[in-house]
Design an enzyme around this catalytic site. Structure first.
Site, PDB file in Angstrom:
ATOM      1  N   CYS A 108       0.830  -1.197   0.000  1.00  0.00           N
ATOM      2  CA  CYS A 108       0.000   0.000   0.000  1.00  0.00           C
ATOM      3  C   CYS A 108       0.875   1.263   0.000  1.00  0.00           C
ATOM      4  CB  CYS A 108      -1.004  -0.029   1.146  1.00  0.00           C
ATOM      5  SG  CYS A 108      -2.379   1.129   0.934  1.00  0.00           S
TER       6      CYS A 108
ATOM      7  N   HIS B  75      -3.398  -5.180   1.387  1.00  0.00           N
ATOM      8  CA  HIS B  75      -2.787  -5.455   2.693  1.00  0.00           C
ATOM      9  C   HIS B  75      -2.805  -6.953   3.008  1.00  0.00           C
ATOM     10  CE1 HIS B  75      -2.347  -1.308   4.207  1.00  0.00           C
ATOM     11  NE2 HIS B  75      -3.392  -1.062   3.428  1.00  0.00           N
TER      12      HIS B  75
ATOM     13  N   GLU C 237      -0.998  -8.484   5.031  1.00  0.00           N
ATOM     14  CA  GLU C 237      -0.717  -8.671   6.458  1.00  0.00           C
ATOM     15  C   GLU C 237      -1.981  -8.645   7.312  1.00  0.00           C
ATOM     16  OE1 GLU C 237      -0.801  -4.189   6.059  1.00  0.00           O
ATOM     17  OE2 GLU C 237      -0.276  -5.887   4.774  1.00  0.00           O
TER      18      GLU C 237
END
EC number: 4.3.3.6
Length: 193
Positions: free
Chosen positions: A84, A176, A178
């Site tokens: 990002c 994202h 994660e």
């Protein structure tokens, strides 16, 4: 699962989703560190530039001397993964914005391409080399508006826009990974380190 215990991966810890990246790196068995000083970069096999606010992270990188140091990490062939805001930091060009942070990847990125915070979403994304779709979380996400196809490999697109790309030792991701329990994008990065 492959053994990644020999790898030491850092996550730039100036602002953004640091702990989430550290958790995924550790879940894959690699050593993970939150990087707060330039001197900590030398011991790394790879570096993650997390999502967050790219203008803030870029300003802090300049303030603490990270720009040239991270450019040196890239020149050494060590892996760098930008998610990002990290994608924005890696880009050689930003659409409608003269700012360049690291200028490492032959891409032009459009910031907030999928809307504002309220427009955030998750989608099942097809990624080159993955047998099944990936649960991609987009939050004020950028996309790659232009890409040098001779140098950059496009790994995933969404609505006709590149959202995951690789250039040698660099990996740029608009979403994202994660924020999911799916470790495959992080594992792909560890394979690059």
């Amino acid at each position: 699962m492959k053994d990644y215990s020999h790898l030491h991966i850092g996550v730039l810890a100036l602002q953004g989703a640091v702990s989430e990246h550290l958790r995924q790196i550790e879940q894959l068995g690699a050593n993970a560190s939150a990087i707060k000083t330039v001197s900590e970069l030398t011991a790394l096999d790879g570096l993650v530039l997390p999502g967050g606010e790219s203008t803030t992270i870029g300003r802090l990188m300049r303030q603490y001397g990270f720009i040239e140091a991270i450019q040196d990490v890239a020149k050494q062939g060590k892996g760098i993964f930008g998610t990002c805001a990290g994608m924005i930091l890696l880009a050689k060009q930003l659409e409608n914005d003269p700012t360049v942070h690291l200028g490492l990847m032959d891409i032009c990125v459009q910031r907030n391409a999928f809307g504002r915070q309220v427009d955030s979403f998750q989608t099942a994304l097809e990624i080159e080399g993955f047998a099944t779709t990936f649960p991609a979380v987009f939050i004020r996400a950028p996309h790659i508006a232009q890409v040098n196809h001779e140098k950059v490999q496009c790994l995933a697109t969404f609505q006709g826009h590149v959202v995951l790309a690789k250039q040698q030792n660099l990996l740029a991701c608009a979403f994202h990974p994660e924020l999911t329990t799916d470790l495959r994008v992080m594992q792909h990065f560890l394979e690059m380190c």
